[in-house]
Design a protein around this motif. Structure first.
Motif, short mmCIF file in Angstrom:
data_model
loop_
_atom_site.label_atom_id
_atom_site.label_comp_id
_atom_site.label_asym_id
_atom_site.label_seq_id
_atom_site.Cartn_x
_atom_site.Cartn_y
_atom_site.Cartn_z
N GLY A 9 -10.14 -24.15 18.83
CA GLY A 9 -9.11 -24.63 19.73
C GLY A 9 -8.90 -23.78 20.96
O GLY A 9 -8.48 -24.27 22.00
N GLU A 10 -9.20 -22.51 20.87
CA GLU A 10 -9.02 -21.60 22.00
C GLU A 10 -10.06 -20.50 21.88
O GLU A 10 -10.42 -20.09 20.79
CB GLU A 10 -7.61 -21.00 21.97
N ALA A 53 -14.63 -20.63 30.93
CA ALA A 53 -15.62 -20.39 29.88
C ALA A 53 -15.84 -21.67 29.09
O ALA A 53 -14.90 -22.42 28.82
CB ALA A 53 -15.17 -19.27 28.95
N VAL A 54 -17.07 -21.91 28.73
CA VAL A 54 -17.43 -23.12 28.00
C VAL A 54 -17.76 -22.74 26.56
O VAL A 54 -18.51 -21.79 26.31
CB VAL A 54 -18.65 -23.81 28.66
N HIS A 55 -17.21 -23.47 25.62
CA HIS A 55 -17.46 -23.25 24.20
C HIS A 55 -18.45 -24.30 23.71
O HIS A 55 -18.16 -25.50 23.73
CB HIS A 55 -16.15 -23.35 23.43
N LEU A 56 -19.63 -23.85 23.30
CA LEU A 56 -20.65 -24.74 22.76
C LEU A 56 -20.60 -24.63 21.24
O LEU A 56 -20.53 -23.53 20.69
CB LEU A 56 -22.04 -24.37 23.27
N HIS A 57 -20.66 -25.77 20.57
CA HIS A 57 -20.54 -25.78 19.11
C HIS A 57 -21.41 -26.88 18.52
O HIS A 57 -22.01 -27.67 19.23
CB HIS A 57 -19.08 -25.98 18.69
N GLY A 58 -21.42 -26.92 17.23
CA GLY A 58 -22.09 -27.98 16.48
C GLY A 58 -21.15 -28.48 15.41
O GLY A 58 -19.97 -28.68 15.65
N HIS A 59 -21.67 -28.66 14.22
CA HIS A 59 -20.96 -28.98 12.99
C HIS A 59 -20.40 -30.40 12.90
O HIS A 59 -20.46 -31.01 11.84
CB HIS A 59 -19.82 -27.98 12.75
N CYS A 60 -19.88 -30.95 13.97
CA CYS A 60 -19.13 -32.21 13.91
C CYS A 60 -19.97 -33.46 14.08
O CYS A 60 -19.48 -34.56 13.85
CB CYS A 60 -18.03 -32.20 14.96
N ARG A 73 -12.23 -33.67 20.55
CA ARG A 73 -12.08 -32.76 21.68
C ARG A 73 -13.41 -32.24 22.19
O ARG A 73 -13.46 -31.39 23.05
CB ARG A 73 -11.21 -31.58 21.28
N SER A 74 -14.52 -32.75 21.68
CA SER A 74 -15.84 -32.25 22.07
C SER A 74 -16.28 -32.84 23.40
O SER A 74 -17.22 -33.62 23.48
CB SER A 74 -16.87 -32.55 20.99
#
Length: 179
Positions: A115-116, A124-131, A137-138
């Motif tokens: 979330g933060e 800043a950009v948050h790159l993620h996976g999992h979902c 919110r992606s």
């Protein structure tokens, strides 16, 4: 040298085809397609950040077929793979979380969406996976790097920022500052 990002390849994971509604008839077809797509984009000297859930088995031969210098952010399904020394040796490094600056932007890498994050308010950009594309919110500052969402290919850094700008226009964001 180019930079690429991906997550949730789930090599050797039969049930992901059904769960993720992937367009493959078998894990062999899925694995071979992802490997082919990966190697068509990524050269031996390119850097790849894999944001977790690489492989459901101990298969160093499969990992050795992938081009690039691969850095791994551990996912929740990487435990079996990481018990194999040859698999572990395929990665430049393995971390739970990583943040760094590249092309004047700060990137925050984590398998899960958060979330933060550090400097989120400064671009800043948050790159993620999992979902697998299911997290609402992606978009904008936190794009999902899941392979399913990018035609089963790694995504280049410049494409991430172009995608982000398009999404910003679509969702009405007014600023994206590097910081």
């Amino acid at each position: 040298m180019n930079y690429f990002f991906t997550s949730d390849t789930h090599f050797r994971h039969k049930n992901i085809i059904k769960y993720d509604n992937r367009p493959f008839d078998s894990i062999e077809e899925m694995d071979e397609t992802i490997i082919k797509n990966w190697n068509e984009m990524v050269s031996e000297n390119d850097i790849v950040y894999h944001l977790g859930d690489v492989c459901f088995s101990r298969d160093p031969k499969l990992l050795k077929r992938l081009n690039g210098k691969i850095h791994l952010i551990k996912g929740n399904h990487d435990g079996t793979m990481l018990k194999d020394k040859e698999c572990v040796e395929r990665f430049e490094w393995i971390k739970d979380y990583h943040e760094f600056r590249i092309t004047d932007r700060m990137l925050v890498l984590f398998h899960y969406p958060i979330g933060e994050w550090n400097k989120a308010h400064r671009g800043a950009v948050h790159l993620h996976g999992h979902c697998h594309g299911s997290y609402y919110r992606s978009f904008g500052k936190m794009p999902d790097m899941g392979t399913k969402l990018h035609n089963h290919k790694p995504i280049a850094l410049d494409k991430i920022f172009k995608l982000k700008e398009k999404l910003k226009e679509h969702f009405g964001f007014t600023s994206f500052r590097s910081g």
